[in-house]
Scaffold this motif. Structure first.
Motif, PDB file in Angstrom:
ATOM      1  N   ALA A 123      42.293  43.558  42.971  1.00 57.72           N
ATOM      2  CA  ALA A 123      43.123  44.275  42.004  1.00 57.72           C
ATOM      3  C   ALA A 123      42.955  43.700  40.597  1.00 57.72           C
ATOM      4  N   ILE A 124      42.784  42.375  40.529  1.00 54.02           N
ATOM      5  CA  ILE A 124      42.640  41.699  39.237  1.00 54.02           C
ATOM      6  C   ILE A 124      41.234  41.117  39.155  1.00 54.02           C
ATOM      7  N   GLU A 125      40.469  41.610  38.217  1.00 63.19           N
ATOM      8  CA  GLU A 125      39.047  41.244  38.133  1.00 63.19           C
ATOM      9  C   GLU A 125      38.839  39.749  37.992  1.00 63.19           C
ATOM     10  N   THR A 126      39.750  39.061  37.310  1.00 64.35           N
ATOM     11  CA  THR A 126      39.550  37.649  37.000  1.00 64.35           C
ATOM     12  C   THR A 126      40.137  36.700  38.043  1.00 64.35           C
ATOM     13  N   SER A 127      40.589  37.229  39.170  1.00 69.19           N
ATOM     14  CA  SER A 127      41.183  36.379  40.199  1.00 69.19           C
ATOM     15  C   SER A 127      40.122  35.678  41.043  1.00 69.19           C
ATOM     16  N   ILE A 128      40.290  34.366  41.193  1.00 69.68           N
ATOM     17  CA  ILE A 128      39.466  33.538  42.068  1.00 69.68           C
ATOM     18  C   ILE A 128      40.433  32.663  42.865  1.00 69.68           C
TER      19      ILE A 128
END
Length: 314
Positions: A242-247
């Motif tokens: 959902a959130i492109e920058t999530s790791i």
């Protein structure tokens, strides 16, 4: 009629970083007929102050980790992340959170080993997820931990939550009890969320991501639209979901910065509340242990089996 041989079931501690949940407590073993088929790793309940003797007094066995891992069924809450998954043998069974559909490495290990997997994430009874309490704890634990890290009280913040499931409900409980202004967005309100994004101090993602989607709800460019010192709490924590920058992060190192925005993406927040989580897990799995050991039909268990003979990651 030929009676099938009873299976043995082994319980081991997780070696995942800061994973303190255990799967079965002595107080729930009294509901299990086949306690003599249960094998526990030495020191299994130590984190909760449970002595090995308490399991032995109930007719269970306490053995070394290596011996327990030779049993027919291996149970460990975060078993999909276990270091021993690829070492199990064909004919063995695993019982825990597997998440093979979300993780190619886990899917490949299962396919290669031929191990049968009953995945807790797929277990439902009468249209309710069996581990819904743990899901709520994920939301509760993430909120309490993340706010403590940023040194803020919820009553000073305006919060957007994506999703209305159990994780969302847990987050809402903590936030509303502590006075936050909370706004919740359904899956069909993604465009509205995007429009109102700049209003919020905290963004919480509680949506189980559809792996067939190739887009995102929040892109890296959207970080520029957030308030200064805003924080993203991604409880669902699907990498590039959902959130492109999530790791995904760990309890030891829970946060990182991207373009000035703090991200909290811990992938096992219920372990922060490991006593409560362990009790809820134990009460639930105790209902299914005799069926597993005696090879009895059970619709909930059968519906949770992960296919291992074909590629399951898409």
């Amino acid at each position: 009629m030929l009676e099938l041989k009873k299976k043995t079931m082994g319980f081991v501690n997780s070696h995942k970083e800061n994973e303190k949940r255990i799967a079965l407590l002595p107080e729930h073993i009294s509901t299990i007929t086949n306690a003599d088929q249960l094998f526990f790793e030495t020191g299994y309940g130590e984190i909760l102050g449970i002595a090995d003797a308490e399991y032995m007094a109930l007719g269970c066995h306490v053995q070394s980790r290596a011996d327990v891992l030779r049993q027919d069924i291996i149970c460990e809450p975060k078993i999909g992340d276990s270091e021993f998954l690829s070492e199990l043998q064909k004919g063995q069974t695993i019982f825990g959170w597997v998440h093979a559909e979300q993780n190619k490495e886990i899917a490949d290990k299962l396919t290669q080993s031929g191990v049968k997997a009953y995945a807790w994430e797929n277990m439902d009874y009468m249209n309710r997820h069996c581990f819904w309490i743990n899901n709520e704890l994920a939301g509760e634990g993430a909120i309490m931990h993340a706010y403590q890290l940023i040194g803020e009280m919820p009553y000073n913040t305006k919060v957007a939550i994506l999703g209305r499931g159990n994780v969302s409900h847990g987050a809402q409980k903590i936030l509303q009890n502590l006075g936050a202004e909370v706004h919740i967005y359904n899956r069909n309100q993604e465009a509205l969320f995007q429009e109102e994004l700049p209003q919020y101090d905290v963004i919480i993602n509680a949506i189980l991501w559809d792996l067939k989607r190739t887009d995102h709800i929040m892109y890296r460019k959207d970080l520029q639209r957030l308030k200064k010192n805003a924080i993203i709490i991604d409880v669902s924590c699907d990498r590039a979901g959902a959130i492109e920058t999530s790791i995904p992060t760990t309890i030891t190192n829970p946060t990182y910065m991207v373009d000035g925005i703090l991200h909290y993406v811990v992938d096992h927040t219920p372990s922060l509340l490991y006593r409560t989580a362990s009790y809820s897990i134990s009460a639930e799995i105790a209902k299914y242990i005799d069926d597993l050991i005696e090879n009895r039909a059970n619709a909930t268990l059968e519906g949770s089996v992960v296919a291992t003979m074909v590629p399951i990651y898409k």
